[in-house]
Design a protein around this motif. Sequence first.
Motif, mmCIF file in Angstrom:
data_model
loop_
_atom_site.group_PDB
_atom_site.id
_atom_site.type_symbol
_atom_site.label_atom_id
_atom_site.label_comp_id
_atom_site.label_asym_id
_atom_site.label_seq_id
_atom_site.Cartn_x
_atom_site.Cartn_y
_atom_site.Cartn_z
ATOM 1 N N SER A 161 0.761 -1.433 0.115
ATOM 2 C CA SER A 161 -0.713 0.090 -0.190
ATOM 3 C C SER A 161 0.996 1.083 0.237
ATOM 4 C CB SER A 161 -0.820 -0.058 1.054
ATOM 5 O OG SER A 161 -1.871 -0.909 1.518
ATOM 6 N N TYR A 162 0.618 2.212 -0.743
ATOM 7 C CA TYR A 162 0.877 3.038 -1.352
ATOM 8 C C TYR A 162 1.291 4.095 -0.205
ATOM 9 C CZ TYR A 162 3.237 7.652 -3.515
ATOM 10 O OH TYR A 162 3.420 8.596 -3.903
ATOM 11 N N GLY A 163 2.936 5.098 0.309
ATOM 12 C CA GLY A 163 3.300 6.717 0.520
ATOM 13 C C GLY A 163 3.499 6.757 1.622
ATOM 14 N N GLU A 164 2.929 5.402 2.421
ATOM 15 C CA GLU A 164 3.495 5.744 4.088
ATOM 16 C C GLU A 164 4.724 5.287 4.570
ATOM 17 O OE1 GLU A 164 1.109 7.975 4.680
ATOM 18 O OE2 GLU A 164 -0.369 7.932 3.538
ATOM 19 N N GLN A 165 4.684 6.124 6.341
ATOM 20 C CA GLN A 165 5.610 5.818 7.079
ATOM 21 C C GLN A 165 4.840 5.137 7.844
ATOM 22 O OE1 GLN A 165 9.108 8.073 8.241
ATOM 23 N NE2 GLN A 165 9.550 8.077 6.392
ATOM 24 N N LEU A 166 5.806 4.721 9.353
ATOM 25 C CA LEU A 166 4.655 3.655 9.639
ATOM 26 C C LEU A 166 3.407 4.205 10.721
ATOM 27 C CD1 LEU A 166 5.470 0.802 11.767
ATOM 28 C CD2 LEU A 166 6.796 2.647 13.816
ATOM 29 N N ILE A 167 3.879 5.316 11.682
ATOM 30 C CA ILE A 167 2.393 5.829 12.538
ATOM 31 C C ILE A 167 1.266 6.107 11.244
ATOM 32 C CG2 ILE A 167 1.299 7.345 13.975
ATOM 33 C CD1 ILE A 167 3.820 5.324 14.713
#
Length: 440
Positions: free
Chosen positions: A90-96
Motif C-alpha cells: 500500500s502506497y506512500g506512508e511511514q509507520l504511524i
Amino acid sequence: MTAAFDKAYRATIVHFTDAPNPQTGAGLEYFEDGVLLVDAQGHVVTVGHAWNLERQGLDLNLCQHSPDQLLMPGLIDSHIHYPQTEVIASYGEQLIDWLNHYTFPAEQAFSDVEYARHEAERFVDLLLAHGTTTAMVYTTVYPQSTDAFFDVARQRDLCMLAGKVMMDRNAPDALLDTATDSERQCRALIERWHHTGRLHYALTPRFAPTSTPEQLRLTGELYRAYEGLYLQTHLSENLNEVEWVKTLFPDARDYLDVYDRYGLLGERSVFGHGLHLSDVELQRLADTGSSVAFCPTSNLFLGSGLLNARRLKEAGVSISIATDVGGGTSFSMLRTLAEGYKVLQLQGQSLHPLQAFYWITLGNARALKLDHRIGNFAPGKDADFILIDRSPSPLQAYRQTRTKTLAESLFALMMLGDENNIASTYVMGQRQFQRQSARA
C-alpha cells in the motif's frame, strides 16, 4: 540395515548442524545425492548420502526422487502479521500513518469470524507456497481471529507461534480492548491453544504506544504465569515512534525500559525491528537473552532505517530475520535475504550465503527456542522441509550453470529467487503444497 522409516526423499540436500564457518564449511552438511528418511509420525529418521544408505540396505527405488531439486528444512519467519495480507504494497506512508491509513481499517474486518477464518486459510496457503513452515504471527485484537488462525494451523499440523494483539489506547475505538478484558481473553486463548499440537502462544502487545501501563503490567503477570509462553512486540522501528514513546512513558529510561519494567524481556521475547537502540538497550537485550527480528523489506518500504546487524551481534544480541508482511513487501524468505544483504552492504557489512540459509532455518529456530524440534534434519526432529527448483526461469537457469560451488549456487538463489523457486513444501513429512509446474 537402515532404521525403520515410512517415506524416503532423494535429492540434493543441504542443512546446518551449527552456525556455519564459510571458510572451513563447519556447521554445514551437504549431500549432492542425498536421502532423507522420515518415520510414520513425521519425524526425521536420518539423512545421508544415497550411496551410504544404499550400502546399509536401503532400496533407493523406494525413494521419491527429485534429482534436479534442492531439499532443505522448511523456512522460518519470526515476525509477520496475518491480517495485513490485503494491505501489502500500500502506497506512500511511514509507520504511524501507514498503521492509521491501512492497517487499522483492514484489521477491523476480522471481528467477523468467517472472514477471519477465510483470511487465515489464505495466509497459511501463502506461507506454504513460499516455503515457510513456521512463523511468529500477529493476529488482531479480536480473540476470534486468533482462534481462526490457530485452528487452521492445527488442522495442517503446523508449528506456529501467535497471539491476540493487545491494544487499549491510541487506536480506533473498534480495535481497542481493555487491560482486564485483554488479560481475560489471552488467558482463555493460552489455555485453549498453547502447546496444543505444535502451537505456541505469544503474548502480543502491539507496541508500547497502544498499551497503557496497566495492560503492560497484566501482560507481564501472564508471561510469568504460564510455562513456555512467548512474547512479541515492536521496538524502535521509527524515529517518530521513539519520540512518541518518550512522551507517553516519561519516567522510562528508554523505549526498551518500558517493556523491561513490566517483566516483558526474556529468552522467548522477540522484538520487531530494533533499529534505533542505545548501547544501554543493547546490553539489556543481551543480558536477558531477548532477541530482535530484522525485517529488511519492511524497514526499506516504510523508510524506517537500516539495521546495524554487526553492532547487535557484537553486543551479544540474538537476531532472527523476518518478512513483516504487510509492511514487508514479500512472503518470500529468499527475497527477504536479498534485501537483508543489500541493507548490510550499505553499511559495509556482508551476509555470506551459507550464513543466510542458516539464518532462515536453524538460526531462526534457535532464536525462537524451537531448535529442539525444527531447523535441521537431526534424528527425531519434525520433518518440515521444502524442495527448491534453482532454475525456474531462463535467467536463473543460466546463472546456475555459471556457479562452481554450493555457496555460489546458494547466493544466486538468494539474490534472484522468490516463491517460484519453491517446488514443494512438506509438513511432518506430508506434502502440503506443490507448485503446478514443479517436477517433484
